[in-house]
Design a protein around this motif. Structure first.
Motif, PDB file in Angstrom:
ATOM      1  N   SER A 171       0.872  -1.125  -0.118  1.00  0.00           N
ATOM      2  CA  SER A 171      -0.010   0.099   0.011  1.00  0.00           C
ATOM      3  C   SER A 171       1.116   1.169   0.141  1.00  0.00           C
ATOM      4  CB  SER A 171      -0.899  -0.060   1.172  1.00  0.00           C
ATOM      5  OG  SER A 171      -0.019  -0.096   2.482  1.00  0.00           O
ATOM      6  N   PHE A 172       0.486   2.193  -0.911  1.00  0.00           N
ATOM      7  CA  PHE A 172       1.570   3.330  -0.928  1.00  0.00           C
ATOM      8  C   PHE A 172       0.795   4.434  -1.599  1.00  0.00           C
ATOM      9  CE2 PHE A 172       1.644   0.190  -4.494  1.00  0.00           C
ATOM     10  CZ  PHE A 172       1.436   0.954  -5.620  1.00  0.00           C
ATOM     11  N   ASP A 173       1.300   5.457  -1.371  1.00  0.00           N
ATOM     12  CA  ASP A 173       0.945   7.030  -1.918  1.00  0.00           C
ATOM     13  C   ASP A 173       1.293   7.017  -3.383  1.00  0.00           C
ATOM     14  OD1 ASP A 173       1.136   9.817  -2.496  1.00  0.00           O
ATOM     15  OD2 ASP A 173       0.386  10.078  -0.382  1.00  0.00           O
ATOM     16  N   GLU A 174       0.157   7.098  -4.144  1.00  0.00           N
ATOM     17  CA  GLU A 174       0.369   7.161  -5.676  1.00  0.00           C
ATOM     18  C   GLU A 174       1.190   8.323  -5.989  1.00  0.00           C
ATOM     19  OE1 GLU A 174      -0.665   5.196  -8.028  1.00  0.00           O
ATOM     20  OE2 GLU A 174      -1.987   3.988  -6.772  1.00  0.00           O
ATOM     21  N   GLU A 175       1.292   9.494  -5.299  1.00  0.00           N
ATOM     22  CA  GLU A 175       2.168  10.493  -5.670  1.00  0.00           C
ATOM     23  C   GLU A 175       3.578  10.030  -5.479  1.00  0.00           C
ATOM     24  OE1 GLU A 175       3.427  14.947  -4.122  1.00  0.00           O
ATOM     25  OE2 GLU A 175       1.925  13.897  -3.081  1.00  0.00           O
ATOM     26  N   TYR A 176       3.803   9.371  -4.212  1.00  0.00           N
ATOM     27  CA  TYR A 176       5.183   9.016  -4.013  1.00  0.00           C
ATOM     28  C   TYR A 176       5.653   8.020  -4.936  1.00  0.00           C
ATOM     29  CZ  TYR A 176       4.715  11.075   0.686  1.00  0.00           C
ATOM     30  OH  TYR A 176       4.520  11.558   1.766  1.00  0.00           O
ATOM     31  N   LEU A 177       5.061   7.350  -5.507  1.00  0.00           N
ATOM     32  CA  LEU A 177       5.223   6.169  -6.544  1.00  0.00           C
ATOM     33  C   LEU A 177       5.449   6.695  -7.933  1.00  0.00           C
ATOM     34  CD1 LEU A 177       5.713   3.303  -7.346  1.00  0.00           C
ATOM     35  CD2 LEU A 177       3.082   3.107  -7.947  1.00  0.00           C
ATOM     36  N   GLU A 178       4.894   7.879  -8.251  1.00  0.00           N
ATOM     37  CA  GLU A 178       5.113   8.753  -9.425  1.00  0.00           C
ATOM     38  C   GLU A 178       6.450   9.332  -9.486  1.00  0.00           C
ATOM     39  OE1 GLU A 178       3.630   8.442 -12.400  1.00  0.00           O
ATOM     40  OE2 GLU A 178       2.362   6.966 -11.281  1.00  0.00           O
ATOM     41  N   ILE A 179       6.758   9.922  -8.321  1.00  0.00           N
ATOM     42  CA  ILE A 179       8.077  10.732  -8.196  1.00  0.00           C
ATOM     43  C   ILE A 179       9.015   9.470  -8.112  1.00  0.00           C
ATOM     44  CG2 ILE A 179       9.472  11.996  -6.568  1.00  0.00           C
ATOM     45  CD1 ILE A 179       6.816  13.424  -5.420  1.00  0.00           C
ATOM     46  N   ALA A 180       8.909   8.411  -7.613  1.00  0.00           N
ATOM     47  CA  ALA A 180       9.967   7.138  -7.534  1.00  0.00           C
ATOM     48  C   ALA A 180       9.993   6.761  -8.838  1.00  0.00           C
ATOM     49  CB  ALA A 180       9.509   6.161  -6.658  1.00  0.00           C
ATOM     50  N   LYS A 181       9.082   6.819  -9.692  1.00  0.00           N
ATOM     51  CA  LYS A 181       9.345   6.221 -11.140  1.00  0.00           C
ATOM     52  C   LYS A 181      10.084   7.299 -11.990  1.00  0.00           C
ATOM     53  CE  LYS A 181       5.011   3.549 -11.508  1.00  0.00           C
ATOM     54  NZ  LYS A 181       3.833   3.542 -12.435  1.00  0.00           N
ATOM     55  N   GLU A 182       9.712   8.486 -11.603  1.00  0.00           N
ATOM     56  CA  GLU A 182      10.456   9.419 -12.312  1.00  0.00           C
ATOM     57  C   GLU A 182      12.187   9.691 -11.932  1.00  0.00           C
ATOM     58  OE1 GLU A 182       8.888  13.674 -12.088  1.00  0.00           O
ATOM     59  OE2 GLU A 182       6.808  12.977 -11.670  1.00  0.00           O
ATOM     60  N   ILE A 183      12.277   9.331 -10.624  1.00  0.00           N
ATOM     61  CA  ILE A 183      13.768   9.281 -10.266  1.00  0.00           C
ATOM     62  C   ILE A 183      14.427   8.076 -11.135  1.00  0.00           C
ATOM     63  CG2 ILE A 183      15.420   8.970  -8.412  1.00  0.00           C
ATOM     64  CD1 ILE A 183      13.385  10.437  -6.679  1.00  0.00           C
ATOM     65  N   ALA A 184      13.707   6.910 -11.149  1.00  0.00           N
ATOM     66  CA  ALA A 184      14.179   5.742 -11.577  1.00  0.00           C
ATOM     67  C   ALA A 184      14.574   5.811 -12.939  1.00  0.00           C
ATOM     68  CB  ALA A 184      13.566   4.581 -11.309  1.00  0.00           C
ATOM     69  N   LEU A 185      13.698   6.478 -13.689  1.00  0.00           N
ATOM     70  CA  LEU A 185      13.793   6.624 -15.055  1.00  0.00           C
ATOM     71  C   LEU A 185      14.819   7.743 -15.325  1.00  0.00           C
ATOM     72  CD1 LEU A 185      10.143   6.556 -16.310  1.00  0.00           C
ATOM     73  CD2 LEU A 185      12.117   4.717 -16.359  1.00  0.00           C
TER      74      LEU A 185
END
Length: 288
Positions: A171-185
């Protein structure tokens, strides 16, 4: 200690039961992991156990103290109150807890203080205010702190409490996941600006810790796919990472990210942390 209403987290239950049997339940407990609702339920259950009047298994759920605890009206159980728009535990609240903890319980054998979601609500200044009480706690007091990750708390706080980590739940915050994806990419992007823009969004301690937790999961997904395993969080991002990263890259990137979390927990400035992350991430790719 009985847990009739809770499924799962068998290791936590076993550990608490062993401590109770040995009469070694600590005066300060940190509950992290899982989700906020489960953390709250466990904290309330431990509080009810602490004030239960039964001579047999606790909490009995039937005695006067258990009944009051269920109604959130027990005079010896205090829920820390946040202040202002940020809902943080400020100086006044912490000083009140410290003073009140020195007064004997009203009707139970212990007083219980629950400080929920400390990664968001217990700032460094309040942790330092609280530290002396944790070092030399009154005899009949139990402090219960909950947080998403105990890494958000000072090492001096963590060393004076016992941490129980709930079973992981995706379970996670969708905003946090999007930022994590941005950093990963951003790590594998040809443009360094992509990574700079993404890490710039790590502008709050709790947010930064949450994003970096998810970033580690994304990197582990990438490593799993690289080794012909399965992604648990986001297959698309994992596949994109695999086009640019080696096994050694993944291992180094995860280590860099974990070290950044430790820096944040030590109250290193977020701008410095994000700048250092960018440099270390890019260096890892250059050394390939």
């Amino acid at each position: 200690m009985v847990f009739p209403e809770f499924q799962g987290n068998e290791n936590l239950k076993k550990s608490l039961n062993e401590l109770e049997t040995q009469n070694r339940v600590p005066h300060s407990i940190i509950i992290d992991g899982g989700n906020e609702e489960t953390r709250s339920l466990i904290a309330n259950h431990l509080a009810m156990w602490a004030v239960c009047e039964s001579a047999d298994e606790k909490p009995c759920g039937k005695c006067r103290s258990c009944t009051l605890s269920k109604a959130n009206s027990h005079s010896d159980i205090h829920f820390a109150k946040g202040e202002g728009k940020t809902d943080i535990y400020g100086k006044n609240e912490m000083h009140w807890i410290i003073r009140d903890a020195s007064i004997r319980p009203n009707i139970a054998d212990r007083k219980v203080y629950i400080l929920s979601e400390c990664d968001r609500k217990l700032p460094i200044i309040s942790q330092n205010t609280f530290l002396k009480t944790l070092e030399e706690p009154p005899q009949d007091v139990l402090f219960i702190m909950t947080c998403k990750t105990s890494k958000s708390l000072l090492e001096t706080i963590r060393s004076r409490a016992v941490t129980f980590t709930l079973e992981s739940e995706l379970s996670f915050d969708e905003e946090y996941l999007e930022i994590a994806k941005e950093i990963a990419l951003g790590i594998v992007s040809r443009s360094e600006m992509d990574l700079l823009k993404a890490t710039y969004k790590l502008d709050e301690r709790a947010k930064a810790l949450g994003v970096l937790d998810l970033l580690i999961l994304l990197l582990r997904d990438g490593l799993a796919v690289y080794l012909n395993g399965q992604a648990e969080l986001d297959l698309k991002t994992a596949e994109q990472l695999c086009k640019k990263l080696t096994k050694q890259n993944y291992i180094e990137l995860i280590k860099i990210t974990e070290n950044a979390q430790l820096d944040i927990a030590k109250n290193v400035g977020l701008k410095l942390v994000s700048t250092r992350l960018c440099a270390q991430y890019r260096r890892t790719l250059w050394q390939r």
